[in-house]
Design a protein around this motif. Structure first.
Motif: not given
Ligand code: GLN
Length: 456
Positions: A47-50, A147-152
């Protein structure tokens, strides 16, 4: 992966990807194909993600969107991105963000801001994708990656998710390892997935979580199978509506969206109750003391010696000039502002008046949530943001406090260490996405995701 790489090539105007890694991606995609052919496919195989630029990725530029980290090539992989690679995910590249994750519009990025793929129905003004995980939001919404990773730290997954109409979850503090993620405010920072829908969020969150000896705040609790908890059944759950989130001057469409969300949950069998979180109004000021305080300490390491950029020095310059010139050149205006505020509130004369007081307020905010959970509330429903995406440049250089007000619904969750999810909940009058937020009990992300499913 090929389709995503092609889409990325055609989407330069969004400025979402700041480092592209097509060769690495194709190689990993081929390896994933081979694993699938052998019948050995882990959850995210192929699965291609950023990946947000805040995550250290081995041998791939990781700059936290700052000039001070220009050219920084980590020799290690963050635990979260390693977990994703182990689960078979294919990284397409690194995603734009606010510098050091400080901002709500992506406009503090040293790469220039990412752009929201949405437009208002009646004009063509370019809009912010939100921040700090604005590149992640823009890329997922524009189908540049699955989909992508984030931080919060104070809303940086949930606010951009709401601004582009996708799903984003910040898990309980300690659920994801912070190792290898460039630190902003260590007691608040958490990684999480930004995805098309709740099911994807469940799958990706499970892949990201692990207990990690390299982060002493990561939990030893086992990682649940979140997807298996998505039964869609929320009968008997109690959902709280906190009266303090009904802010003066709240646009009626946000109010209407909130009411509609509560009705959807009620129709699905939940009980809706009014609750009070009395210290809510102190959350934003407490956050904007604690986060800069921790940032000023974390950012002390960028000294011109250990990482990235060093200023050109003049004859006779000493070590002090090197620090000063390097940091003046390397850090943008908002980062400098945070370092100054943070240094001030931690200084001997003001520590008790600001930092210590903010910590006490934080304890009270946490207790507000503990009290309502003790009364049997399972989750809390609020709007995700006070407005839809605003125009790029509209808030820039304005009073910085105007920008900080964007985080009014999200920072409480980080201060209390709780899981929070933003889900798309409809469009405003101008055709822009709006999001709702659900806040859950600590460690009960599975339940939270399942409740969020009822809002889809
Ligand atoms: N907008 C908030 C800030 O600027 C939150 C950022 C974040 O969550 N990383 O601090």
């Amino acid at each position: 992966t090929e389709a995503c790489l092609k889409a990325i090539e055609g989407a330069d105007a969004l400025n979402a990807f700041v480092h592209k890694t097509p060769e690495i991606a194709l190689e990993r995609a081929r390896a994933a194909d081979a694993r699938i052919a052998q019948g050995d496919a882990p959850a995210m195989c192929g699965l291609p993600i950023g990946i947000k630029d805040l995550f250290c990725t081995k041998g791939v530029p990781s700059q936290a969107a700052s000039n001070i980290l220009k050219g920084f090539l980590p020799e290690y992989e963050s635990t979260v991105s390693q977990n994703l690679l182990d689960a078979g995910a294919v990284m397409l590249g690194k995603l734009n963000m606010d510098e050091f994750a400080m901002g709500s519009s992506n406009e503090t990025s040293a790469y220039g801001n990412a752009v929201n793929p949405w437009r208002r129905g009646n004009d063509d003004t370019a809009l912010t994708p939100g921040g700090s995980s604005g590149g992640s939001a823009s890329a997922v919404a524009a189908d540049l990656c699955l989909a992508a990773t984030g931080t919060d730290t104070g809303g940086s997954i949930r606010q951009p998710a709401a601004f582009v109409g996708i799903t984003g979850i910040k898990p309980t503090y300690g659920r994801c390892s912070r190792w290898g993620i460039v630190a902003f405010a260590s007691s608040l920072d958490q990684a999480g997935p930004m995805t098309k829908d709740v099911r994807d969020a469940a799958i990706m969150l499970e892949a990201m979580c692990s207990s990690d000896p390299k982060d002493s705040t990561s939990t030893d609790l086992p990682v649940p199978n979140f997807e298996a908890m998505l039964t869609g059944d929320i009968r008997g759950k109690t959902i709280g509506i906190p009266k303090e989130y009904r802010m003066d001057g709240m646009p009626d469409e946000i109010e209407a969206l909130w009411t509609r969300g509560a009705e959807m949950l009620k129709d699905a069998g939940a009980k809706i109750v009014d609750i009070s979180l009395p210290h809510t109004k102190y959350a934003l000021p407490a956050y904007y003391v604690i986060a800069p305080a921790e940032a000023s300490s974390n950012l002390a390491r960028y000294d011109g010696v250990r990482y990235g950029h060093r200023a050109k020095l003049a004859q006779g310059d000493g070590i002090t000039e090197m620090y000063e010139k390097t940091r003046a050149e390397g850090f943008g205006k908002e980062v400098q502002r945070r370092v100054m505020v943070g240094t001030y509130v931690l200084s001997a004369g003001f520590y008790d008046a600001y930092y210590n007081r903010a910590r006490k307020v934080r304890t009270l905010i946490k207790k507000d949530f503990e009290d309502v959970f003790a009364q049997g509330v399972d989750a809390i429903l609020t709007p995700a943001t006070p407005s839809a995406a605003f125009g790029l440049g509209e808030m820039q250089d304005a009073d910085p406090v105007q920008m900080y007000l964007n985080d009014v619904f999200t920072v409480t969750v980080n201060l209390a260490g709780l899981p929070g999810i933003a889900v798309p909940a409809g469009l405003d009058r101008q055709g822009l996405p709006l999001g709702l937020q659900l806040i859950g009990r600590p460690w009960e992300e599975g339940d939270l995701l399942n409740t969020a499913l009822a809002l889809e």
